[in-house]
Design a protein around this motif. Structure first.
Motif, PDB file in Angstrom:
ATOM      1  N   ALA A 140       0.828  -1.203   0.000  1.00  0.00           N
ATOM      2  CA  ALA A 140       0.000   0.000   0.000  1.00  0.00           C
ATOM      3  C   ALA A 140       0.865   1.257   0.000  1.00  0.00           C
ATOM      4  O   ALA A 140       0.558   2.241  -0.693  1.00  0.00           O
ATOM      5  N   LEU A 141       1.949   1.232   0.749  1.00  0.00           N
ATOM      6  CA  LEU A 141       2.867   2.373   0.750  1.00  0.00           C
ATOM      7  C   LEU A 141       3.431   2.609  -0.647  1.00  0.00           C
ATOM      8  O   LEU A 141       3.571   3.757  -1.088  1.00  0.00           O
ATOM      9  N   ALA A 142       3.770   1.520  -1.335  1.00  0.00           N
ATOM     10  CA  ALA A 142       4.321   1.657  -2.686  1.00  0.00           C
ATOM     11  C   ALA A 142       3.304   2.266  -3.644  1.00  0.00           C
ATOM     12  O   ALA A 142       3.674   2.986  -4.577  1.00  0.00           O
ATOM     13  N   VAL A 143       2.027   1.996  -3.407  1.00  0.00           N
ATOM     14  CA  VAL A 143       0.979   2.517  -4.285  1.00  0.00           C
ATOM     15  C   VAL A 143       0.805   4.023  -4.106  1.00  0.00           C
ATOM     16  O   VAL A 143       0.677   4.778  -5.078  1.00  0.00           O
ATOM     17  N   ILE A 144       0.800   4.497  -2.862  1.00  0.00           N
ATOM     18  CA  ILE A 144       0.451   5.896  -2.599  1.00  0.00           C
ATOM     19  C   ILE A 144       1.664   6.821  -2.537  1.00  0.00           C
ATOM     20  O   ILE A 144       1.500   8.028  -2.373  1.00  0.00           O
ATOM     21  N   THR A 145       2.873   6.256  -2.687  1.00  0.00           N
ATOM     22  CA  THR A 145       4.089   7.067  -2.550  1.00  0.00           C
ATOM     23  C   THR A 145       4.794   7.221  -3.892  1.00  0.00           C
ATOM     24  O   THR A 145       5.020   6.221  -4.586  1.00  0.00           O
ATOM     25  N   PRO A 146       5.154   8.445  -4.282  1.00  0.00           N
ATOM     26  CA  PRO A 146       5.955   8.624  -5.504  1.00  0.00           C
ATOM     27  C   PRO A 146       7.264   7.845  -5.400  1.00  0.00           C
ATOM     28  O   PRO A 146       7.850   7.728  -4.321  1.00  0.00           O
ATOM     29  N   LYS A 147       7.725   7.325  -6.525  1.00  0.00           N
ATOM     30  CA  LYS A 147       8.881   6.443  -6.510  1.00  0.00           C
ATOM     31  C   LYS A 147      10.136   7.124  -5.959  1.00  0.00           C
ATOM     32  O   LYS A 147      10.960   6.488  -5.285  1.00  0.00           O
ATOM     33  N   ASP A 148      10.287   8.435  -6.204  1.00  0.00           N
ATOM     34  CA  ASP A 148      11.485   9.117  -5.727  1.00  0.00           C
ATOM     35  C   ASP A 148      11.440   9.411  -4.232  1.00  0.00           C
ATOM     36  O   ASP A 148      12.416   9.899  -3.669  1.00  0.00           O
ATOM     37  N   ARG A 149      10.318   9.122  -3.574  1.00  0.00           N
ATOM     38  CA  ARG A 149      10.190   9.312  -2.130  1.00  0.00           C
ATOM     39  C   ARG A 149       9.871   8.004  -1.411  1.00  0.00           C
ATOM     40  O   ARG A 149       9.551   8.003  -0.218  1.00  0.00           O
ATOM     41  N   LEU A 150       9.973   6.887  -2.141  1.00  0.00           N
ATOM     42  CA  LEU A 150       9.606   5.598  -1.552  1.00  0.00           C
ATOM     43  C   LEU A 150      10.527   5.223  -0.396  1.00  0.00           C
ATOM     44  O   LEU A 150      10.079   4.683   0.616  1.00  0.00           O
ATOM     45  N   GLY A 151      11.812   5.510  -0.542  1.00  0.00           N
ATOM     46  CA  GLY A 151      12.764   5.148   0.506  1.00  0.00           C
ATOM     47  C   GLY A 151      12.417   5.773   1.839  1.00  0.00           C
ATOM     48  O   GLY A 151      12.390   5.088   2.869  1.00  0.00           O
ATOM     49  N   ARG A 152      12.133   7.064   1.865  1.00  0.00           N
ATOM     50  CA  ARG A 152      11.833   7.715   3.143  1.00  0.00           C
ATOM     51  C   ARG A 152      10.507   7.228   3.730  1.00  0.00           C
ATOM     52  O   ARG A 152      10.365   7.140   4.946  1.00  0.00           O
ATOM     53  N   ALA A 153       9.528   6.891   2.838  1.00  0.00           N
ATOM     54  CA  ALA A 153       8.273   6.338   3.339  1.00  0.00           C
ATOM     55  C   ALA A 153       8.502   4.976   3.995  1.00  0.00           C
ATOM     56  O   ALA A 153       7.972   4.685   5.076  1.00  0.00           O
ATOM     57  N   LEU A 154       9.314   4.135   3.357  1.00  0.00           N
ATOM     58  CA  LEU A 154       9.636   2.837   3.942  1.00  0.00           C
ATOM     59  C   LEU A 154      10.491   2.995   5.197  1.00  0.00           C
ATOM     60  O   LEU A 154      10.396   2.187   6.126  1.00  0.00           O
ATOM     61  N   GLY A 155      11.321   4.051   5.228  1.00  0.00           N
ATOM     62  CA  GLY A 155      12.095   4.323   6.434  1.00  0.00           C
ATOM     63  C   GLY A 155      11.205   4.668   7.599  1.00  0.00           C
ATOM     64  O   GLY A 155      11.428   4.216   8.729  1.00  0.00           O
ATOM     65  N   LEU A 156      10.176   5.492   7.352  1.00  0.00           N
ATOM     66  CA  LEU A 156       9.227   5.824   8.410  1.00  0.00           C
ATOM     67  C   LEU A 156       8.478   4.578   8.869  1.00  0.00           C
ATOM     68  O   LEU A 156       8.265   4.371  10.072  1.00  0.00           O
ATOM     69  N   PHE A 157       8.099   3.721   7.911  1.00  0.00           N
ATOM     70  CA  PHE A 157       7.449   2.459   8.268  1.00  0.00           C
ATOM     71  C   PHE A 157       8.366   1.621   9.156  1.00  0.00           C
ATOM     72  O   PHE A 157       7.939   1.059  10.167  1.00  0.00           O
ATOM     73  N   GLY A 158       9.644   1.541   8.776  1.00  0.00           N
ATOM     74  CA  GLY A 158      10.599   0.775   9.566  1.00  0.00           C
ATOM     75  C   GLY A 158      10.773   1.340  10.966  1.00  0.00           C
ATOM     76  O   GLY A 158      10.908   0.597  11.942  1.00  0.00           O
TER      77      GLY A 158
END
Length: 297
Positions: A36-54
Motif C-alpha cells: 500500500a505504501l508503494a501505491v500511494i508514494t511517488p517512486k522518488d520518495r519511496l525510501g523515506r516512506a519505507l524508512g518511516l514504516f521501519g
C-alpha cells in the motif's frame, strides 16, 4: 482477535496454536501495508516512506514488551487485551482510499508470478539480514549472562538499544536510499553488520559491546529498509506478492536462527557469532551484485 483468544487458553498446545495464528495474521498484514505504501508514494520518495514504516515497526517491537510488562503487573491477561485493542483500532482505521486506485489492481496476478530470480535473491538477503543480524538478540542474551553476569532486567536494557537504534535511524536510512539507491545501502548494511556481529561476539568490554549492538541496529535498518525498497521499487506488477515472498524469507530467518545457532553456541560461543557474520558479509554482497537492475540501482 487472535490476541484476545490467547488470553483464555486452557492448555499449552492451544497457546501455541493461537500464537501461530498471530504469526499468520502478521504475514498477511505486513506485506499488504508495504504494498500500500508503494501505491500511494511517488517512486522518488519511496525510501523515506519505507524508512518511516521501519521506524514505526522498530518502535512497536521495542515498546511492546514494556507495555506488556506494565499491563502484566495488574494481570498477565491485560498484556494480550492491550494488543487485541490495538489490532481492533487498526482494523477499523483501514487503508486510504487512494490505495484502491492502484492500476495494477485491475489485473489478475498470481503469487507464482512474483517468484522470479530477482525476488528470490532479495528474499535470501532478507533471510540473512534478519537471521544473521536482526535475529541475534537471543544469542547476545546468552553471552551477556554467561560472560558478564547480567540480570534479566540488565540484559533487557542491552537488547533494547538495538530497537532504539532502529527507531532513530530508519527514516534517515530511507532518505539515503532515495539518493543513492537500495542496492548500495543493503551492501553497506551487510558488510558493516557482519563486522559488528564479530565485535558483539568477541569484545571483552560490556560498554563496547553495547555500542556495537546499537550500531548493529542501524546496520539492520540499512538491510531491512533497503530490501523493502529494492523489491517494491523494482519491475513487475505483483508488488504485494513479491514483498510477501521476501517477508516470508525474513520471518524464516528469524525463526530458524535460534534453532540453528543455539547448539553452535553450546559448542563454541565465539563460533556462534562468527558463522552468521561470515554468511552476512559474503552471501549478501553476492546476492545483491548479481545482475543489478537499474530500478534498484
Amino acid at each position: 482477535m487472535v490476541c484476545a483468544i490467547t488470553t483464555g487458553t486452557p492448555t499449552f498446545s492451544v497457546l501455541i496454536g493461537t500464537r501461530m495464528l498471530q504469526g499468520a495474521a502478521n504475514a498477511f498484514t505486513t506485506p499488504l501495508l508495504l504494498a500500500a505504501l508503494a501505491v500511494i508514494t511517488p517512486k522518488d520518495r519511496l525510501g523515506r516512506a519505507l524508512g518511516l514504516f521501519g521506524a514505526m515497526q522498530a518502535a512497536g517491537q521495542t515498546v511492546a514488551p514494556l507495555i506488556g510488562g506494565l499491563a502484566a503487573e495488574v494481570s498477565w491477561r491485560w498484556a494480550f487485551v492491550v494488543l487485541a485493542g490495538a489490532a481492533l483500532l487498526l482494523a477499523l482505521a483501514g487503508l486510504p482510499e487512494s490505495v484502491r486506485d492502484d492500476p495494477s489492481g485491475t489485473t489478475r496476478v498470481r503469487l507464482r508470478d512474483a517468484l522470479t530470480p530477482r525476488v528470490l535473491r532479495i528474499g535470501l538477503v532478507a533471510l540473512l539480514g534478519w537471521g544473521a543480524l536482526g535475529g541475534l538478540g537471543f544469542l547476545l542474551a546468552f553471552r551477556v549472562e554467561d560472560d558478564f553476569g547480567l540480570s534479566p532486567s540488565e540484559r533487557g536494557v542491552v537488547l533494547t538499544v538495538f530497537g532504539l537504534a532502529g527507531i532513530l535511524s530508519s527514516r534517515p536510512v530511507g532518505m539515503l536510499i532515495d539518493r543513492v539507491g537500495a542496492r548500495a545501502i543493503v551492501l553497506i548494511g551487510a558488510v558493516s553488520g557482519a563486522a559488528l556481529v564479530v565485535v558483539v561476539g568477541t569484545v571483552p568490554w560490556l560498554v563496547v559491546l553495547g555500542v556495537a549492538w546499537f550500531l548493529a541496529g542501524i546496520a539492520s535498518q540499512f538491510i531491512l529498509v533497503g530490501v523493502n525498497a529494492a523489491v517494491l521499487g523494482g519491475p513487475g506488477g505483483n508488488r504485494g506478492g513479491a514483498v510477501s515472498v521476501v517477508q516470508a524469507f525474513r520471518f524464516g530467518g528469524a525463526a530458524f536462527s535460534p534453532l540453528l545457532l543455539t547448539p553452535v553456541y553450546g559448542a563454541d560461543p565465539v563460533l556462534a557469532f562468527l558463522l552468521p557474520a561470515a554468511l552476512l558479509g559474503v552471501l549478501v554482497p553476492l546476492a545483491m551484485t548479481r545482475r543489478p537492475e537499474a530500478s534498484s540501482r
